[in-house]
Enzyme design. Sequence first.
Site, PDB file in Angstrom:
ATOM      1  N   LYS A  37       0.892  -1.338  -0.099  1.00  0.00           N
ATOM      2  CA  LYS A  37       0.281   0.288  -0.108  1.00  0.00           C
ATOM      3  C   LYS A  37       1.446   1.331   0.285  1.00  0.00           C
ATOM      4  O   LYS A  37       1.657   1.050   0.220  1.00  0.00           O
ATOM      5  CB  LYS A  37      -1.155   0.147   1.362  1.00  0.00           C
ATOM      6  N   TYR A 260      14.009  30.389   4.568  1.00  0.00           N
ATOM      7  CA  TYR A 260      12.697  31.851   5.401  1.00  0.00           C
ATOM      8  C   TYR A 260      13.081  32.438   7.182  1.00  0.00           C
ATOM      9  O   TYR A 260      13.375  30.888   7.837  1.00  0.00           O
ATOM     10  CB  TYR A 260      11.737  30.953   4.792  1.00  0.00           C
TER      11      TYR A 260
HETATM   12  C1  LIG Z   1       0.016  -1.792   6.762  1.00  0.00           C
HETATM   13  C2  LIG Z   1      -1.280  -3.349   7.521  1.00  0.00           C
HETATM   14  C3  LIG Z   1      -0.248  -3.961   7.561  1.00  0.00           C
HETATM   15  C4  LIG Z   1       1.161  -4.097   7.253  1.00  0.00           C
HETATM   16  O1  LIG Z   1       2.030  -3.641   8.688  1.00  0.00           O
HETATM   17  P1  LIG Z   1       2.989  -3.654   8.781  1.00  0.00           P
HETATM   18  O2  LIG Z   1       3.079  -2.960  10.566  1.00  0.00           O
HETATM   19  O3  LIG Z   1       4.099  -2.737   8.206  1.00  0.00           O
HETATM   20  O4  LIG Z   1       4.122  -5.123   8.400  1.00  0.00           O
HETATM   21  C5  LIG Z   1      -0.963  -5.642   7.946  1.00  0.00           C
HETATM   22  N1  LIG Z   1      -2.194  -5.810   7.915  1.00  0.00           N
HETATM   23  C6  LIG Z   1      -3.051  -4.436   7.804  1.00  0.00           C
HETATM   24  C7  LIG Z   1      -4.064  -4.223   7.809  1.00  0.00           C
HETATM   25  C8  LIG Z   1      -2.196  -3.118   7.144  1.00  0.00           C
HETATM   26  O5  LIG Z   1      -3.317  -1.830   7.409  1.00  0.00           O
END
Ligand SMILES: *Cc1c(COP(=O)(O)O)cnc(C)c1O
Length: 368
Positions: A37, A260
């Site tokens: 993701k 800035y």
């Molecule tokens: C983002 C996510 C993961 C992965 O989490 P990590 O801590 O990066 O391993 C797994 N399951 C769900 C439902 C998530 O939203």
Amino acid sequence: MEIIRPTWVEIDLKKLKNNFDKIKKISGGRKIIGVVKADAYGHGAEKISKALEEWGIDFLAVASFEEAMRLRRAGIKKTPVLVLGYVNPSALKEAAINNIHITLFNVRFIEKLHSYEGKHTLNVHINVDTGMGRIGVFPEEVLDTANEIKNMENVNFFGIYTHFSTADSDPEYLQVQLARFKRILYELGSRNIKPKLIHAANSAAILNFNETLFDAVRPGIILYGLSPFQKDNHAFEPVLSFKTRVIYVKRIPSGTSISYGRRFISKKKMIVATIPVGYADGLPRALSNKGEVLIKGKRVKILGNVTMDQTVIDVSGIPNVHSGNEVVLIGKQGDEEITATEIAKKIGTINYEIISRIGKRVERIYIK
Ligand SMILES: *Cc1c(COP(=O)(O)O)cnc(C)c1O
């Protein structure tokens, strides 16, 4: 590949492969759902997913239907993709056609499934809220939900999962969540309802709680080589480096203000260098007057405010700095290293945020 703007991210696919192999080992032959993701946590979802597919990953997971379709359009066709978040009901047909599994996390969505009329089987995973408090059907709703889905045509109850809120911080609460999840699995089992895939573990749970592994695991941050516990020097190697090059060097007298707001004013003669990277590229503005970068293998300070596109660093102590010299924002140079975790700690956040916010306009370069 020619880099036009000298600010880039390097992705080391060998390290990704090593991390992937390590995860396979730790999780002892369970299926792996690689979490890609948010553009694979800033690493570039298409290239990362392509590599993972080539190495035989079982599933990919993303946050939205759009992210899933982006993978399909990029030619990642073999691996089922699970959407962990919301899918618009109008996309269900398209999801089924493209072997995109959806998450049911709200009992009100069941009626949308009832009206699904596609010819392809729509695979559904029920997300149970055992204590994360974000999305998920409540434990007491699971049985009815599963039964309803079972009786639908062309909708398949493929998986069931939950998500831990404290796998990195509170083992007792994790056990509470795990017990709730197991109780549901027991109830389903006793009614002979058997989804194909039971999954729960994120990175922290994979590393610390063997009893959470079930049929499949969902690693994100450890794939990319960072620690869910916000520690450096763990068993995984960071895949990503973030680099730029000096575009301007100058000597300044005492009393010169930088950037800035004049938040830095020199107290002596100095040599400073400008680098073409700013907060729009993902160099946090909170590093103003605080952050460090590497040049010629040495740590130097960021001077004044980080701006949208440019930042000034102190190179007074470094001989012979000129335009074109490489500057490392995240990664190794010589014997020194700056990690995303170090930066996160400095500004009160987590390494996940540092890498996933590296800007879109920063070119990603993949090293095999
Ligand atoms: C983002 C996510 C993961 C992965 O989490 P990590 O801590 O990066 O391993 C797994 N399951 C769900 C439902 C998530 O939203």
